[in-house]
Design an enzyme around this catalytic site. Structure first.
Site, mmCIF file in Angstrom:
data_model
loop_
_atom_site.group_PDB
_atom_site.id
_atom_site.type_symbol
_atom_site.label_atom_id
_atom_site.label_comp_id
_atom_site.label_asym_id
_atom_site.label_seq_id
_atom_site.Cartn_x
_atom_site.Cartn_y
_atom_site.Cartn_z
ATOM 1 N N ASP A 410 0.871 -1.174 0.000
ATOM 2 C CA ASP A 410 0.000 0.000 0.000
ATOM 3 C C ASP A 410 0.913 1.232 0.000
ATOM 4 O O ASP A 410 1.579 1.523 1.003
ATOM 5 C CB ASP A 410 -0.882 -0.053 1.263
ATOM 6 C CG ASP A 410 -1.892 1.088 1.324
ATOM 7 O OD1 ASP A 410 -1.666 2.125 0.669
ATOM 8 O OD2 ASP A 410 -2.897 0.934 2.045
ATOM 9 N N HIS A 411 0.907 1.946 -1.111
ATOM 10 C CA HIS A 411 1.858 3.060 -1.263
ATOM 11 C C HIS A 411 1.527 4.246 -0.356
ATOM 12 O O HIS A 411 2.328 5.160 -0.190
ATOM 13 C CB HIS A 411 1.894 3.498 -2.732
ATOM 14 C CG HIS A 411 3.235 4.031 -3.162
ATOM 15 N ND1 HIS A 411 4.206 4.429 -2.275
ATOM 16 C CD2 HIS A 411 3.761 4.222 -4.397
ATOM 17 C CE1 HIS A 411 5.259 4.865 -2.926
ATOM 18 N NE2 HIS A 411 5.031 4.746 -4.217
ATOM 19 N N ARG A 412 0.344 4.211 0.260
ATOM 20 C CA ARG A 412 0.030 5.279 1.223
ATOM 21 C C ARG A 412 0.850 5.089 2.490
ATOM 22 O O ARG A 412 1.088 6.037 3.236
ATOM 23 C CB ARG A 412 -1.468 5.245 1.595
ATOM 24 C CG ARG A 412 -2.389 5.572 0.450
ATOM 25 C CD ARG A 412 -3.830 5.297 0.825
ATOM 26 N NE ARG A 412 -4.058 3.905 1.174
ATOM 27 C CZ ARG A 412 -5.216 3.399 1.578
ATOM 28 N NH1 ARG A 412 -6.268 4.200 1.698
ATOM 29 N NH2 ARG A 412 -5.349 2.129 1.862
#
Ligand code: CAO
Length: 438
Positions: A410-412
């Site tokens: 999850d790039h967040r």
């Protein structure tokens, strides 16, 4: 003369015997056409039965807890004078308007067609046929909220499709509705089409039989549940996949030796991957985390989900406390959950509490793939089939057994550099298991 109309349960798709969980009107009350009379809640969806006409409720036949099916009588309504005006001799059934799905995993898989209940014994003449707007029924466009929250939203005149749910799975809470109202009053909610929501166009409706012979079979319950979860996770999480390879030449020699010593259980590369993943989660705590609004919840336990392929679809049982278990104990547990999964004996508890998931297709084949993160986790490791490859050791090419790793994250929460470090570290651990002791 005023006319009495019978409101009946419309087509419920494949459902029957659906419990009444809420009565929305009282005898003597004046209702408008399409106003909800009562709420039905199946394990798939929460739905209102709308009034077929405007008028006065004369009698409510259905009671809380009754289990209703298509065509069952719900109420009798005296048509108001204005609504009773010249009616065509059309016969129609009320159309079910889903108000919210009970769980994201159970959104209707396809638009529900309007149809006349098969068991309607006394069809009522209506002023007009109420055709459904199928676009409202497309999965993902149906607000996900409890009946109480929907009643609350209705009282405030809030359109739930505009409200973002903060609870698990995007479920809309009462507080979300309150926040929405506050933001609206403060002028803070973007207008429709202004960048909020997915604004998806409806799913294509195709008559495949026009192009050749077809047959149709229902999706299994597992496929419906996992499909809805996968679709949500794919749409809501910005995924990136990092690929790497681990030299497992030595590990595999050790694995085979263990297998010879423990003939009562199959020792596969997966248990080594579980241990290496735990080592990675310990070294990079952001991978053992979940997003909670603006906070990151960091876990101090190490429960690993294992994607298991069953004839009915994919399930993800969880092996608990993998940091405290050895390779042989993990092998026994892995065998036990795989059998339990394939015999459909997993319970909800068996599939809860995971920190990180491993999806191994290594026993089947492939060189890499892009697994979908199992929310609310923030990363998942895909494992493909190991192959002996010539690897340059600085002086010559040497045959090495290389294991492909595919880490979706999850790039967040996780940056690309952290993901590259995580897979590189896992590869180091797998190449030299002594690192597990460091
Ligand atoms: N490379 C090469 N061989 C591998 C391997 C790998 N990465 N992983 C396993 N193998 C071998 C095993 O050693 C075993 O060999 P033997 O039969 O010679 O002993 C064979 O492949 C079969 O292994 P397995 O699949 O029975 O066991 P496992 O521990 O690797 O996996 C389980 C168990 C339950 C995870 C697996 O059976 C399964 O269901 N995998 C599918 C998961 C899946 O569908 N993921 C996709 C999710 S996204 O849609």
């Amino acid at each position: 003369m005023s006319e009495l109309i019978e409101a009946r349960v419309p087509d419920l798709g494949s459902d029957s015997g659906v419990p009444v969980i809420e009565l929305l009107v009282n005898v003597g009350e004046t209702v408008k056409k399409d106003q909800g009379l009562l709420t039905l809640e199946s394990d798939k969806a929460t739905m209102e039965v709308p009034s077929p006409v405007s008028g006065e409720i004369i009698e409510i036949i259905a009671k809380l807890g009754d289990e209703l099916s298509a065509g069952d009588l719900v109420a009798r309504i005296k048509v108001s004078a204005s609504a009773a005006a010249p009616a065509p001799a059309a016969v129609a059934a009320p159309v079910l308007a889903p108000a919210s799905v009970a769980a994201p995993a159970a959104a209707p898989q396809a638009p529900i067609p309007a149809s006349t209940p098969a068991t309607t014994s006394a069809p009522a003449p209506l002023a007009a046929v109420h055709a459904p707007d199928n676009s409202e029924l497309v999965p993902g466009k149906v607000p996900y909220a409890s009946p109480a929250v929907r009643v609350f939203a209705r009282e405030l005149g809030v359109d739930l499709s505009q409200v973002k749910g903060s609870e698990r799975g995007g479920r809309i809470s009462k507080e979300d509705v309150q926040q929405f109202v506050k933001a609206t009053l403060a002028g803070g909610v973007p207008s429709a089409g202004g960048g909020s929501g997915l604004n998806l166009i409806p799913w294509p409706q195709v008559d495949f039989s026009k192009f050749g012979p077809v047959s149709s079979e229902p999706l299994s319950r597992i496929k419906k549940l996992s499909g809805a979860n996968l679709a949500r996770n794919w749409a809501m999480i910005p995924h990136v996949t990092q690929f790497d390879e681990a030299d497992i030449t030595e590990m595999d020699v050790f694995r085979k030796k263990l297998g010879e010593e423990h003939k009562d259980v199959k020792v596969t590369p997966l248990v080594f991957l579980i241990k290496a993943a735990v080592a990675g989660l310990k070294k990079f705590p952001n991978f053992n985390a979940s997003l909670d609004g603006d906070n990151l919840v960091l876990k101090q336990y190490f429960h690993i989900g294992i994607a298991v392929d069953t004839p009915d679809g994919l399930v993800v049982p969880v092996i608990r406390d993998c940091d405290k278990k050895g390779l042989i104990e993990l092998s026994h547990e892995l065998a036990a959950i795989s059998v339990k999964a394939r015999e459909k004996k997993l319970t909800g508890a068996d599939m809860q509490g995971g920190c990180f998931t491993i999806s191994s297709l290594g026993g089947i084949g492939g060189t890499a793939f892009t697994p979908i993160i199992n929310a609310p986790e923030v990363a998942i490791l895909g494992v493909s089939k190991s192959q002996t490859k010539p690897v340059w050791n600085g002086a010559e090419f040497a045959p090495k057994l290389m294991l492909p790793l595919s880490l979706s994250y999850d790039h967040r929460v996780i940056d690309g550099a952290a993901a590259a470090r995580f897979t590189a570290y896992m590869a180091q651990v797998l190449a030299d298991l002594r690192r597990l002791l460091v």
